[in-house]
Write a protein that holds these residues in place. Structure first.
Motif, PDB file in Angstrom:
ATOM      1  N   TRP A 119       3.286   9.710   9.946  1.00 20.32           N
ATOM      2  CA  TRP A 119       2.744   8.559   9.234  1.00 20.32           C
ATOM      3  C   TRP A 119       1.345   8.903   8.757  1.00 20.32           C
ATOM      4  CZ3 TRP A 119       6.910   7.127  12.076  1.00 20.32           C
ATOM      5  CH2 TRP A 119       7.648   6.019  11.649  1.00 20.32           C
ATOM      6  N   GLU A 120       1.005   8.405   7.586  1.00 20.31           N
ATOM      7  CA  GLU A 120      -0.356   8.589   7.085  1.00 20.31           C
ATOM      8  C   GLU A 120      -1.367   8.108   8.121  1.00 20.31           C
ATOM      9  OE1 GLU A 120      -3.069   6.730   3.464  1.00 20.31           O
ATOM     10  OE2 GLU A 120      -1.428   5.594   4.354  1.00 20.31           O
ATOM     11  N   HIS A 121      -1.023   7.016   8.795  1.00 21.42           N
ATOM     12  CA  HIS A 121      -1.946   6.400   9.741  1.00 21.42           C
ATOM     13  C   HIS A 121      -1.193   6.103  11.029  1.00 21.42           C
ATOM     14  CE1 HIS A 121      -5.469   4.322  11.072  1.00 21.42           C
ATOM     15  NE2 HIS A 121      -4.849   3.171  11.194  1.00 21.42           N
ATOM     16  N   SER A 122      -1.728   6.569  12.148  1.00 16.02           N
ATOM     17  CA  SER A 122      -1.052   6.401  13.432  1.00 16.02           C
ATOM     18  C   SER A 122      -0.962   4.931  13.826  1.00 16.02           C
ATOM     19  CB  SER A 122      -1.810   7.178  14.511  1.00 16.02           C
ATOM     20  OG  SER A 122      -1.260   6.907  15.782  1.00 16.02           O
ATOM     21  N   PHE A 123       0.037   4.614  14.637  1.00 13.80           N
ATOM     22  CA  PHE A 123       0.182   3.269  15.186  1.00 13.80           C
ATOM     23  C   PHE A 123      -0.641   3.090  16.459  1.00 13.80           C
ATOM     24  CE2 PHE A 123       3.919   3.898  12.594  1.00 13.80           C
ATOM     25  CZ  PHE A 123       4.069   2.680  11.961  1.00 13.80           C
ATOM     26  N   VAL A 124      -1.189   4.179  16.985  1.00 12.29           N
ATOM     27  CA  VAL A 124      -2.019   4.117  18.191  1.00 12.29           C
ATOM     28  C   VAL A 124      -3.486   4.163  17.773  1.00 12.29           C
ATOM     29  CG1 VAL A 124      -2.580   5.190  20.396  1.00 12.29           C
ATOM     30  CG2 VAL A 124      -0.227   5.273  19.530  1.00 12.29           C
ATOM     31  N   ASN A 125      -4.258   3.175  18.164  1.00  3.93           N
ATOM     32  CA  ASN A 125      -5.683   3.126  17.854  1.00  3.93           C
ATOM     33  C   ASN A 125      -6.448   3.946  18.897  1.00  3.93           C
ATOM     34  OD1 ASN A 125      -5.174   0.981  15.806  1.00  3.93           O
ATOM     35  ND2 ASN A 125      -4.644  -0.184  17.637  1.00  3.93           N
ATOM     36  N   GLU A 126      -7.256   4.896  18.433  1.00  2.00           N
ATOM     37  CA  GLU A 126      -7.921   5.829  19.330  1.00  2.00           C
ATOM     38  C   GLU A 126      -9.431   5.565  19.378  1.00  2.00           C
ATOM     39  OE1 GLU A 126      -6.954   9.872  18.528  1.00  2.00           O
ATOM     40  OE2 GLU A 126      -4.793   9.504  18.437  1.00  2.00           O
TER      41      GLU A 126
ATOM     42  N   VAL B  71     -15.218  -6.162  13.437  1.00  2.86           N
ATOM     43  CA  VAL B  71     -15.422  -7.000  14.615  1.00  2.86           C
ATOM     44  C   VAL B  71     -15.632  -8.432  14.158  1.00  2.86           C
ATOM     45  CG1 VAL B  71     -16.935  -7.508  16.573  1.00  2.86           C
ATOM     46  CG2 VAL B  71     -16.360  -5.134  16.019  1.00  2.86           C
ATOM     47  N   LYS B  72     -14.823  -9.351  14.685  1.00  2.29           N
ATOM     48  CA  LYS B  72     -14.943 -10.774  14.360  1.00  2.29           C
ATOM     49  C   LYS B  72     -14.848 -11.583  15.643  1.00  2.29           C
ATOM     50  CE  LYS B  72     -12.955 -10.843   9.674  1.00  2.29           C
ATOM     51  NZ  LYS B  72     -11.858 -11.404   8.826  1.00  2.29           N
ATOM     52  N   ASN B  73     -15.746 -12.534  15.790  1.00  2.00           N
ATOM     53  CA  ASN B  73     -15.719 -13.435  16.943  1.00  2.00           C
ATOM     54  C   ASN B  73     -15.641 -12.665  18.261  1.00  2.00           C
ATOM     55  OD1 ASN B  73     -15.698 -15.709  15.186  1.00  2.00           O
ATOM     56  ND2 ASN B  73     -13.474 -15.476  14.942  1.00  2.00           N
ATOM     57  N   ASN B  74     -16.451 -11.617  18.340  1.00  3.77           N
ATOM     58  CA  ASN B  74     -16.542 -10.798  19.553  1.00  3.77           C
ATOM     59  C   ASN B  74     -15.208 -10.115  19.886  1.00  3.77           C
ATOM     60  OD1 ASN B  74     -18.080  -9.691  21.650  1.00  3.77           O
ATOM     61  ND2 ASN B  74     -17.324 -11.213  23.116  1.00  3.77           N
ATOM     62  N   GLU B  75     -14.431  -9.799  18.859  1.00  3.46           N
ATOM     63  CA  GLU B  75     -13.152  -9.100  19.059  1.00  3.46           C
ATOM     64  C   GLU B  75     -13.024  -7.991  18.029  1.00  3.46           C
ATOM     65  OE1 GLU B  75      -8.699 -10.460  20.177  1.00  3.46           O
ATOM     66  OE2 GLU B  75      -9.488 -11.359  18.340  1.00  3.46           O
ATOM     67  N   ILE B  76     -12.621  -6.809  18.500  1.00  6.80           N
ATOM     68  CA  ILE B  76     -12.428  -5.689  17.592  1.00  6.80           C
ATOM     69  C   ILE B  76     -11.031  -5.757  16.997  1.00  6.80           C
ATOM     70  CG2 ILE B  76     -11.654  -4.084  19.407  1.00  6.80           C
ATOM     71  CD1 ILE B  76     -13.219  -1.878  17.832  1.00  6.80           C
ATOM     72  N   LEU B  77     -10.945  -5.543  15.684  1.00  2.00           N
ATOM     73  CA  LEU B  77      -9.679  -5.588  14.953  1.00  2.00           C
ATOM     74  C   LEU B  77      -9.501  -4.256  14.241  1.00  2.00           C
ATOM     75  CD1 LEU B  77     -10.147  -9.122  13.370  1.00  2.00           C
ATOM     76  CD2 LEU B  77      -8.802  -8.560  15.403  1.00  2.00           C
ATOM     77  N   PHE B  78      -8.368  -3.595  14.507  1.00  2.00           N
ATOM     78  CA  PHE B  78      -8.079  -2.303  13.908  1.00  2.00           C
ATOM     79  C   PHE B  78      -7.224  -2.518  12.654  1.00  2.00           C
ATOM     80  CE2 PHE B  78      -8.483  -1.829  18.498  1.00  2.00           C
ATOM     81  CZ  PHE B  78      -9.501  -0.887  18.576  1.00  2.00           C
ATOM     82  N   ASN B  79      -7.709  -2.059  11.530  1.00  5.11           N
ATOM     83  CA  ASN B  79      -7.009  -2.255  10.262  1.00  5.11           C
ATOM     84  C   ASN B  79      -5.899  -1.221  10.104  1.00  5.11           C
ATOM     85  OD1 ASN B  79      -8.864  -4.295   9.578  1.00  5.11           O
ATOM     86  ND2 ASN B  79     -10.279  -2.774   8.731  1.00  5.11           N
TER      87      ASN B  79
END
Length: 606
Positions: A131-138, A164-172
Motif C-alpha cells: 500500500w502507498e500508505h501503511s494501515f499501522v501508524n508508527e 491534533v484536535k481537542n487533545n487527541e492525535i488523529l492520523f490522516n
C-alpha cells in the motif's frame, strides 16, 4: 505404428491443454505506473466461463485505487464486515492463475487486493502486495522525560501527516482518520515487542494526559503511559476494534478448492495478509509477510488465518514477521444454540461479532452438540438443512437429536470441516501475540520451523468464551523446531501452551479436551526456563527437547517449567536444561494421572 502413437499423444495434449491461454495484460492497456483498477476488472469479468487462463503481468509497479474498483458488501471472518472495494474479484473460475512476474501491486486507501471465491485450482504467484500508505501508524520516541512522564515522537505517516484536535492525535489516511486505538510498543533494535510492553500501552486521551503537535513530523505526549518509554521505542497504533482496524485484508480465499499461493510478498494490509474460510486444500509456499524498509510493521492482524477449512493446508518456506497479531491460526467455530424449535431444528447464533456471516454448515456436514459449560461433545449428528436468517442467526436442521435434550447452554461444532496441517521451514518472529494457534481435529505436523513471539510459541486452545474458536485436537506432532526467547512481552509465556479457555461459569468436564500431542526434539533458547503448560490433555509426550539459557532478557520465572493440570498419560523424558541457575520443576495438580518423568537433565518433579 509410431506415427499413430505420436498422433494419439498430440491429440491427448490438445484435449487436455489445448484450451490453456496465457494473456499478457499489457495487450489490454494494463501497464505499470498508472491506475489499472478498471482495466483489470474488465479483463477478469470478460473471462468468465473460461478455464485454464493465466494473467501474465510484465514486471513493473501497478497502481490500484478504490474509485473504479468493483464493490460489494462482504462478510469476511475475523474482520469487519462492510462494503469492500476489490481489485481482483476472482469468482467462479477454474484453473485460473495470476503470474505477477516479480511485479508490485500497489494499493491506495480501503481496497481489498484479491478475493477468490467459489473457484477451483487457483494459483497466485510471483508478485508483491503493498500500500502507498501503511494501515499501522508508527511513532518513534526521540526524546523522553521521566520526571513529567513525557516523550516526543517522530510520526511516520507518509504524505498524509497527522493533526491534533481537542487533545487527541488523529492520523490522516487516504479518506479517513485513525485515533489511537489498539497499540503496542516495539524495540527499534530488536524489531520485536519491547520487554513488558504493557507498561507502555498508550491509554488515550484523558484529563491527566496531553498531546501536542510540535511540527509536521513530531508530537509530544504527557501522561499517556504507565512508564515513560525509552528513546528508540516505536509505537504501533492501529485503530479501534471492532469496526475500525480490520477492513482490508490482502488475500481472501472463500469456499474454494485447491488454492496455491507461491512466491508472494505482503508488505501491508488493513487486516490479515491471508484469510481463508470454508476452503479445501490450500498450499502456501514462499509466502513473505514483512515490513517495507521504511516501516517497522507489516499487517494490522494475522499473517495467515484459516477458519472452517478441510483437506490439507500446507505452509512451507515462508517468512512471517512484524505483524500485529499471530503468525498462523487454524480453527473452526463454536456457534451458540439459542433455542431448540422442535422437528430436529435449532435456532443458532454466530458467537463472535467478527465471525458474523460465516458459512457454518451445509447439508451432509457432521456436527457435534457441545456443552457450553464444559465445551465437551454431547451428541453427534448430520446436517440436513441450513437456513440463513441474517448475518448473526440461522436455522440448523439435523438428521437426529438426542431422545432427551441436554440441559444447560449448548453450542454446535462442525466436525467435517477440520483440515490437516503441515508446516515446515517457516520463520515466524517479531510479531505481537503468538507464533501459531492450532485447534483442528485433523493430523498436524509442525517441523523445522523457527518461532520467536511476544506471547506463547504454539497455543493449542479451544475457546467457547471469547473468540469461540473450536476445537479439541487429536493428532499433533511438533518436532525439530527452534523456539527463541518466547514470551518477551511479560516473561510468562510458554513455547507450548495447551488448554481450553474458560469463563468463570465454565469448568472442566469428566473427559479430557485434547489428546495425542507430541512435542519432541525441539531446540529452545530461553531466559525463563519455561517449556510447556498443559490442561485437560490425554496422551501428551514431551521428549528430547534441548533448552539452553539465553541472556537476551531478564532471567527467571515464578512459573514452573512444566505445568500440568487435569492430564493423563503424560511422558516427560530425556529433556535437557543447560546453564540455568535456579531450580526448574514439573508441577502437577492432584488430578494428573499416569505421569512418567524420567531421564531429564536439570529438571525435577515438584
Amino acid at each position: 505404428m509410431m506415427k499413430l502413437q505420436t498422433l494419439c499423444f498430440l491429440l491427448f495434449m490438445f484435449v487436455f491443454y489445448g484450451n490453456a491461454q496465457t494473456i499478457n495484460v499489457s495487450d489490454y492497456g494494463i501497464k505499470p505506473g498508472k491506475d489499472v483498477t478498471l482495466e483489470v476488472y474488465r479483463l477478469i469479468t470478460s473471462l468468465k466461463g473460461k478455464k485454464e487462463v493465466t494473467l501474465f503481468f510484465p514486471k513493473g509497479k501497478y497502481e490500484f485505487y478504490p474509485e473504479n474498483a468493483y464493490e460489494e458488501y462482504r462478510a469476511v471472518t475475523n474482520h469487519d464486515n462492510s462494503l469492500k472495494h476489490i481489485a481482483f474479484p476472482i469468482y467462479g473460475f477454474q484453473d485460473f492463475t495470476i503470474d505477477g512476474n516479480g511485479s508490485t501491486f500497489n494499493f491506495h486507501g480501503k481496497i481489498c487486493p484479491i478475493v477468490v471465491e467459489n473457484s477451483e485450482n487457483t494459483t497466485l504467484k510471483n508478485f508483491k502486495i503493498d500500500w502507498e500508505h501503511s494501515f499501522v501508524n508508527e511513532l518513534k520516541v526521540i526524546e523522553n522525560n521521566s520526571k513529567e512522564n513525557s516523550f516526543v515522537v517522530e510520526v511516520n505517516n507518509g504524505k498524509f501527516g497527522f493533526e491534533v484536535k481537542n487533545n487527541e492525535i488523529l492520523f490522516n489516511h487516504y479518506d479517513w482518520q485513525d485515533v489511537i486505538g489498539q497499540n503496542i510498543a516495539f524495540d527499534s533494535k530488536t524489531r520485536a515487542p519491547i520487554w513488558h510492553t504493557k507498561n507502555y500501552y498508550l491509554k488515550g486521551s484523558s484529563n491527566k494526559s496531553k498531546v501536542e503537535k510540535l511540527d509536521n513530523k513530531t508530537a509530544k505526549f504527557i501522561n499517556y503511559t504507565e512508564v515513560t518509554p525509552p528513546i528508540g521505542t516505536v509505537f504501533a497504533t492501529y485503530g479501534p476494534t471492532p469496526g475500525g482496524n480490520r477492513f482490508a485484508q490482502a488475500i481472501h480465499l472463500s469456499e474454494s478448492k485447491d488454492s496455491f499461493i507461491e512466491n508472494v510478498t505482503v508488505y501491508a494490509a488493513g487486516g490479515m495478509a491471508l484469510i481463508a474460510e470454508r476452503c479445501e486444500n490450500i498450499t502456501v509456499d514462499k509466502f513473505i509477510v514483512t515490513s517495507r524498509e521504511d516501516r517497522f510493521f507489516s499487517t494490522r492482524a494475522d499473517a495467515t488465518h484459516f477458519l472452517g477449512c478441510k483437506g490439507m493446508i500446507k505452509v512451507e518456506n515462508s517468512l512471517l514477521e512484524h505483524m500485529m497479531d499471530d503468525g498462523i491460526n487454524v480453527h473452526g467455530a463454536y456457534v451458540k444454540v439459542e433455542k431448540y424449535l422442535g422437528d430436529n431444528t435449532f435456532l443458532c447464533e454466530i458467537s463472535h461479532v467478527q465471525q458474523a456471516g460465516i458459512v457454518f454448515s451445509e447439508p451432509g456436514d457432521k456436527v457435534a452438540l457441545i456443552s457450553r459449560e464444559t465445551i465437551l461433545p454431547l451428541y453427534e449428528t448430520t446436517v440436513t438443512k441450513t437456513q440463513k436468517l441474517n448475518e448473526k442467526r440461522f436455522l440448523l436442521t439435523v438428521a437426529q437429536v438426542p431422545k432427551e435434550m441436554p440441559k444447560g447452554l449448548l453450542s454446535f461444532e462442525n466436525l467435517t470441516w477440520n483440515p490437516d496441517l503441515y508446516m515446515s521451514n517457516n520463520t515466524i518472529r517479531d510479531n505481537r501475540a503468538r507464533g501459531a494457534l492450532i485447534t483442528t481435529k485433523g493430523k498436524v505436523v509442525i517441523e523445522n520451523n523457527y518461532f520467536s513471539s511476544q506471547m506463547h510459541g504454539i497455543l493449542i486452545e479451544g475457546d467457547n468464551n471469547k473468540w469461540y474458536e473450536s476445537g479439541a485436537v487429536k493428532d499433533i506432532t511438533i518436532t525439530n523446531n527452534t523456539f527463541e526467547n518466547i514470551g518477551y512481552g511479560t516473561g510468562e509465556h510458554y513455547p507450548l501452551f495447551i488448554g481450553p479457555m474458560f469463563t468463570p461459569k465454565q469448568h472442566l468436564g469428566t473427559e479430557k479436551y485434547h489428546r495425542n500431542i507430541n512435542f519432541t526434539n525441539n531446540t529452545i533458547k530461553s531466559y525463563n526456563g519455561l517449556l510447556a503448560h498443559a490442561m485437560s490433555v490425554s496422551q501428551l509426550n514431551i521428549q528430547g527437547n534441548r533448552i539452553t539459557f539465553s541472556t537476551d532478557y531478564p532471567e527467571g520465572s515464578k512459573l514452573p517449567s512444566v505445568d500440568l493440570i487435569y492430564c493423563e498419560d503424560v511422558s516427560i523424558k530425556k529433556n535437557s536444561f543447560k546453564n540455568f541457575s535456579w531450580p526448574l520443576v514439573v508441577k502437577t495438580s492432584d488430578d494428573v494421572s499416569n505421569l512418567s518423568v524420567s531421564k531429564n537433565k536439570g529438571l525435577s518433579k515438584k
